[in-house]
Write a protein that holds these residues in place. Structure first.
Motif, short mmCIF file in Angstrom:
data_model
loop_
_atom_site.label_atom_id
_atom_site.label_comp_id
_atom_site.label_asym_id
_atom_site.label_seq_id
_atom_site.Cartn_x
_atom_site.Cartn_y
_atom_site.Cartn_z
N ASN A 48 38.11 47.02 36.51
CA ASN A 48 36.79 46.39 36.53
C ASN A 48 36.98 44.94 36.12
O ASN A 48 38.11 44.49 35.91
CB ASN A 48 35.80 47.14 35.62
N GLN A 69 44.28 36.74 31.38
CA GLN A 69 44.56 36.14 30.07
C GLN A 69 45.98 36.42 29.62
O GLN A 69 46.69 35.51 29.19
CB GLN A 69 43.57 36.68 29.02
N ILE A 108 40.06 40.37 33.89
CA ILE A 108 40.08 39.16 33.05
C ILE A 108 41.16 39.29 31.98
O ILE A 108 41.89 38.33 31.71
CB ILE A 108 38.69 38.90 32.44
N ASP A 109 41.29 40.46 31.38
CA ASP A 109 42.35 40.69 30.37
C ASP A 109 43.73 40.48 30.99
O ASP A 109 44.63 39.92 30.36
CB ASP A 109 42.25 42.09 29.78
N TYR A 152 34.81 33.19 34.05
CA TYR A 152 36.06 33.01 33.32
C TYR A 152 36.97 32.00 34.03
O TYR A 152 37.53 31.09 33.39
CB TYR A 152 36.78 34.34 33.15
N LYS A 203 36.39 43.35 33.34
CA LYS A 203 37.00 43.16 32.02
C LYS A 203 38.52 43.37 32.07
O LYS A 203 39.28 42.58 31.52
CB LYS A 203 36.38 44.11 31.00
N ALA A 230 31.37 37.83 35.82
CA ALA A 230 32.18 37.57 34.62
C ALA A 230 33.53 36.95 34.99
O ALA A 230 34.00 36.03 34.33
CB ALA A 230 32.39 38.87 33.84
N THR A 231 34.14 37.44 36.06
CA THR A 231 35.44 36.91 36.50
C THR A 231 35.29 35.46 36.97
O THR A 231 36.08 34.59 36.59
CB THR A 231 36.02 37.76 37.64
#
Length: 149
Positions: A80, A89, A85-86, A126, A82, A122-123
């Motif tokens: 997903n 990062q 994105i993790d 970011y 999150k 969200a992506t």
């Protein structure tokens, strides 16, 4: 015409990312997968389409000059925004801390497909906060993504 230095610099900042399912089945061997087929028969399907404990999603990102990052989802897991994105990062931290030729996320041209985790709000927020240049891929054109080669 682009000179070799400019092309090398571009390829050194162009990161491509893709996901693929990896299947783990200790009972299947290469010999066990062989089958005799008539000319009109199709190969039998060996992999179940549903999520199982023997199936995981691998995420891979790489740059042309031998930098890569790999993550494996937990069994029955999926990606997903999150999780994606993790992954970005952790990839950025890993590549920034390299001893030879480190690179920051803001220096990358990031290419990914149009999957929902990639295009999620969200992506996109970011990527914008990190000042990452996004290379958009046209739908149904896997030949542009280096991971598909």
């Amino acid at each position: 015409m682009i000179d070799k230095y400019s092309m090398a610099k571009f390829l050194g900042c162009w990161a491509t990312e893709d996901e693929s399912w990896v299947f783990f089945d200790p009972h299947l061997t290469k010999t066990g997968n062989k089958a005799w087929l008539a000319p009109d028969q199709k190969c039998p399907r060996l992999v179940q389409p549903q999520l199982t404990n023997r199936k995981a999603l691998i995420i891979l990102a790489f740059i042309g000059d031998r930098k890569f990052s790999v993550a494996l989802s937990r069994p029955k897991g999926t990606i997903n925004a999150k999780v994606y994105i993790d992954f970005i990062q952790s990839t950025g931290e890993r590549w920034r801390k390299l001893h030879t030729n480190p690179i920051k996320l803001c220096e990358l041209w990031w290419q990914h497909a149009n999957a929902r985790p990639h295009t999620a709000r969200a992506t996109m927020e970011y990527l914008k906060r990190r000042d990452m240049m996004l290379i958009k891929q046209s739908p149904y054109s896997p030949d542009l993504n280096q991971c598909d080669r």
